[in-house]
Scaffold this active site. Structure first.
Site, PDB file in Angstrom:
ATOM      1  N   CYS A  83      -6.066  -0.348 -19.706  1.00 14.65           N
ATOM      2  CA  CYS A  83      -5.597   0.416 -18.538  1.00 14.65           C
ATOM      3  C   CYS A  83      -4.503  -0.295 -17.748  1.00 14.65           C
ATOM      4  CB  CYS A  83      -6.770   0.755 -17.623  1.00 14.65           C
ATOM      5  SG  CYS A  83      -7.613  -0.682 -16.976  1.00 14.65           S
ATOM      6  N   HIS A 106       0.819  -1.211   0.000  1.00 15.48           N
ATOM      7  CA  HIS A 106       0.000   0.000   0.000  1.00 15.48           C
ATOM      8  C   HIS A 106       0.851   1.257   0.000  1.00 15.48           C
ATOM      9  CE1 HIS A 106      -2.877  -2.858   2.216  1.00 15.48           C
ATOM     10  NE2 HIS A 106      -2.627  -3.209   0.984  1.00 15.48           N
TER      11      HIS A 106
HETATM   12  C1  PEP Z   1      -5.028  -4.742 -14.488  1.00 19.26           C
HETATM   13  O1  PEP Z   1      -5.173  -5.848 -13.979  1.00 19.26           O
HETATM   14  O2  PEP Z   1      -4.420  -4.559 -15.556  1.00 19.26           O
HETATM   15  C2  PEP Z   1      -5.560  -3.543 -13.822  1.00 19.26           C
HETATM   16  C3  PEP Z   1      -5.531  -2.375 -14.411  1.00 19.26           C
HETATM   17  O3  PEP Z   1      -6.022  -3.693 -12.565  1.00 19.26           O
HETATM   18  P1  PEP Z   1      -5.091  -3.756 -11.274  1.00 19.26           P
HETATM   19  O4  PEP Z   1      -3.683  -3.491 -11.698  1.00 19.26           O
HETATM   20  O5  PEP Z   1      -5.615  -2.750 -10.331  1.00 19.26           O
HETATM   21  O6  PEP Z   1      -5.297  -5.168 -10.817  1.00 19.26           O
END
Ligand code: PEP
Ligand code: MG
Length: 755
Positions: free
Chosen positions: A680, A367
């Site tokens: 993303c 975190h």
């Molecule tokens: C991903 O898995 O690519 C994503 C954007 O989510 P996180 O990194 O928060 O798991």
């Protein structure tokens, strides 16, 4: 002590007198070895100092040939002295010459001595040298004598660490205590910091090592241990400790050690040799640290860490000093070093003065790492004994892009990094100049660049980067940095402030993605064999609809009068999406019935992170308003590699045919259904990743804020059609002799693209 002249207490008292005498460092050392030899009835006493070139040099001796002083230099692993240094533990032998590690140095004349006792000179767990006594007769030194010598070594450690001896040595052969160190850790948060060390938990500086009155010191120690125990009992019984939670386990372990007779006995023994209570704690703590550094079993290491923490608490009890005065008086250009730290503690520091962060324990998904990244603070983690390697005020360089740390850097190194910082700043200025330029490729293709965010500290990045909106708002971060469950009103307040900050720019909120590696400290931790494949994200949300509905209500209320975009993480089947969407409908109905103002429009989407969705795209696209590809998880599941496990996380390259085919199929399908899609995951934040993504058809990317500049600069120079034509045949091949990444690197170089 048997046979000793006056015992260890007299020795310590005499040492104190010698330390106070206005003589040169060499004279002081010469007097010290004479004193020790006389006190321990040893024919030989020698001090070896570890040098910057990792050799051990004889600095003073009583009994060996004095001409050997500053001439006898041994490799750090040579002979018995080397063994003491490398093991950081005492060696006590009645017949040293029979030991396989014995190495004979004729210039010292030590062949006539049989018994050998060597102890490491330790400070904060680091070996600074070796202190040796030798006798002609074959004898084993008593436990008491070993103790006494270790105590004496502590006084020497302070003398070496003070830098007093450095003047005696030519450049390149100085004592290692203040040497320049290069340590490799894990890169956690990008950027370079040049600054000065501040310890998150300041070391208690001991001013008085030698006890005037031993019974008084013992009483002092006993009283401190008593109040330490009482405070732990109080914390466990009445404090704000979550039942069965992680905090409780740690405190239980502390309490167990605090009542441990062995530990107390060791401390008592150290006081009995003539140390003050606080010096005794430091002695025992230094031994623990040295053991910790050599311990490979993670469970035992953890226990030694607990013991180390407990010693810190005890030290504070003894000195009456509470920790963390640093927060209020943070110097300019501070680089914070901590064993571990919660995200809230990091947020407490003055951001303007904080340049970098070094953590012993944090990983890429901790975190505190997430917050450091959000704040743009370069950070390095996984550095053993980080807090013991440097003293407050030491110069330090943190390279958050490679994981390199330079403590007390040499001038050349400092100059090289200063140049890199200038170069980065220059590049930032260039990116700044692109801020208002539309993101359009050379051949006229518009690419939407959004940012990933999750905390209010991320919001200024919208304006700084000129991004078109927030493509992924990770709502779990608010939950992860909070000391307890954020109430509905707190969730609402954050979402509202995010939408206010974004103004007319779109924001896509992702509902809680907790579980897996994203644990909430205040929530009961459920042991799972494979947490990444376990009860997490939307699974938890659907099984505990109260939690998800509260969040959806907060989102819908925050979006009153505007357009709201909500998506769900880790969806594996269309049925899960249907159920989640049904909850949105129910909340809308509820709000409508109670006369609340509703969002003007609500778009509901799904993340594509679980490979099963690749085979349900038609059904999914009929239902969703948009998709967002989470390549971090999608790649983890496609290749079955744990993204948080450094042993395997880089084993397979996402810029490879299997992944790029999957990503291309998603974007092709979305186009066929005329549904927007964004990617993303981290892949989009690397210019080479963005190059590939645009090459296979993506026109919307959501990035880490610091990546917007470099990715945009690359895209403005890019010919998307040429890239597509170059990439398509590579992806079709099941085997490429030259990996796709290498092909792309060449393509970028040939086309003048900065990746
Ligand atoms: C991903 O898995 O690519 C994503 C954007 O989510 P996180 O990194 O928060 O798991
Ligand atoms: Mg994910």
């Amino acid at each position: 002590m048997r046979g000793a002249l006056g015992g260890p207490r007299v020795l310590l008292r005499r040492l104190r007198e010698v330390m106070a005498e206005p003589v040169s460092a060499q004279e002081r050392l010469d007097k010290i070895v004479v004193l020790i030899a006389a006190n321990m009835v040893a024919e030989v006493c020698s001090v070896y100092v570890l040098r910057v070139d990792s050799t051990l040099e004889l600095y003073a001796t009583e009994g060996l040939n004095r001409d050997a002083v500053h001439r006898t230099v041994m490799a750090a692993d040579e002979g018995l002295v080397g063994l003491v240094a490398s093991q950081a533990s005492a060696i006590n032998l009645s017949n040293a010459q029979a030991h396989p590690a014995f190495s004979y140095r004729p210039e010292t004349g030590e062949e006539i001595y049989h018994s050998f006792l060597g102890v490491p000179i330790l400070r904060a767990g680091n070996t600074l040298g070796v202190l040796v006594v030798q006798n002609r007769a074959r004898r084993t030194y008593s436990e008491e004598e070993v103790e006494a010598l270790q105590t004496t070594a502590m006084v020497l450690a302070e003398m070496i660490a003070s830098g007093e001896l450095s003047a005696l040595a030519p450049p390149g052969a100085e004592p290692a205590a203040r040497r320049s160190l290069h340590v490799k850790g894990n890169a956690l948060s990008d950027g370079i910091a040049l600054g000065h060390v501040v310890l998150h938990v300041p070391r208690v500086v001991i001013t008085n090592y030698i006890a005037d009155n031993i019974p008084k010191e013992l009483t002092h120690l006993e009283a401190a241990i008593e109040s330490l125990r009482a405070s732990l009992d109080e914390l466990l019984e009445h404090g704000d400790v979550v039942e069965g939670g992680e905090h409780r386990d740690v405190l239980e372990a502390y309490r167990m050690f605090a009542y441990d007779r062995g530990w107390f006995h060791k401390l008592e023994e150290a006081v009995m040799t003539g140390l003050t209570a606080e010096a005794a704690v430091e002695r025992v703590q230094s031994d623990t640290r040295a053991r910790m550094l050599r311990q490979t079993d993670p469970f035992l290491r953890e226990r030694l860490h607990d013991l180390d923490d407990l010693a810190n608490r005890l030290m504070r009890q003894l000195t009456g000093r509470n920790h963390a005065p640093a927060r209020e008086s943070l110097p300019e250009n501070a680089v914070l070093i901590a064993r571990s730290m919660g995200p809230a503690a990091l947020l407490d520091y003055d951001r303007k003065r904080l340049r970098g962060l070094v953590l012993e324990e944090a990983g890429p998904h901790s975190h505190v790492t997430i917050v450091a990244r959000a704040l743009g603070i370069p950070a390095v983690g996984g550095v053993d004994n980080a807090a013991g390697l440097a003293d407050p005020g030491d110069a330090i360089i943190v390279d958050g892009s490679t994981g390199d740390l330079h403590i007390r850097p040499l001038p050349d190194m400092e100059a090289a990094y200063a140049e890199r910082v200038r170069l980065r700043a220059r590049r930032q200025l260039q990116y700044q100049a692109l801020l208002d330029k539309p993101c359009v490729t050379k051949d006229g293709e518009e690419v939407e660049l959004l940012i990933n965010a999750g905390l209010s500290v991320d919001l200024p990045h919208l304006a700084d980067t000129g991004a078109a909106g927030i493509g992924l708002f990770r709502t779990e971060l608010q939950f992860m940095v909070a000391p307890n469950f954020p109430r509905s009103s707190e969730q609402y307040a954050l979402y509202r402030s995010v939408l206010d900050a974004a103004g007319s720019k779109p924001v896509t909120f992702r509902t809680l993605d907790i579980g897996g590696d994203k644990v909430l400290p205040y929530m009961r931790n459920i042991e799972e064999e494979n947490p990444a494949l376990g009860w997490r994200a939307i699974r938890l949300g659907l099984d505990r609809p109260g939690l998800l509905r509260t969040q959806l209500r907060a989102l819908l209320r925050a979006g009153a009068g505007r357009a709201l975009k909500v998506m769900f993480p880790m969806v594996a089947t269309v049925q899960e999406f249907d159920q989640a969407k049904e909850l949105v409908e129910r909340e809308l109905t509820h709000l409508r019935r109670h006369g609340h103002k509703l969002p003007e429009e609500v778009e509901v989407g799904s993340m594509v992170e679980v490979p099963s969705l690749l085979y349900q795209l038609d059904e999914l696209l009929e239902r969703v308003d948009f998709l967002s590809v989470g390549s971090n998880d999608l790649v983890q599941f496609l290749y079955a590699v744990d993204r948080g496990n450094p042993r395997v996380s880089n084993r397979f390259d996402p810029l490879s045919a299997p992944v790029l085919r999957a990503l291309r199929d998603i974007v092709d399908k979305c186009r066929a259904y005329d549904k927007p899609v964004t990617l993303c995951g981290e892949l989009a934040s690397q210019p080479i990743g963005a190059l590939a993504l645009v090459g296979i058809g993506y026109r919307s990317l959501s990035l880490t804020p610091s990546a917007v500049g470099p990715v945009k600069a690359m895209l403005l120079e890019l010919d998307s059609r040429k890239t597509a034509a170059f990439l398509a045949p590579q992806i079709e091949k099941s085997f490429c002799a030259v990996p796709i990444r290498a092909q792309l690197e060449k393509f970028a170089a040939d086309n003048g693209l900065q990746i």
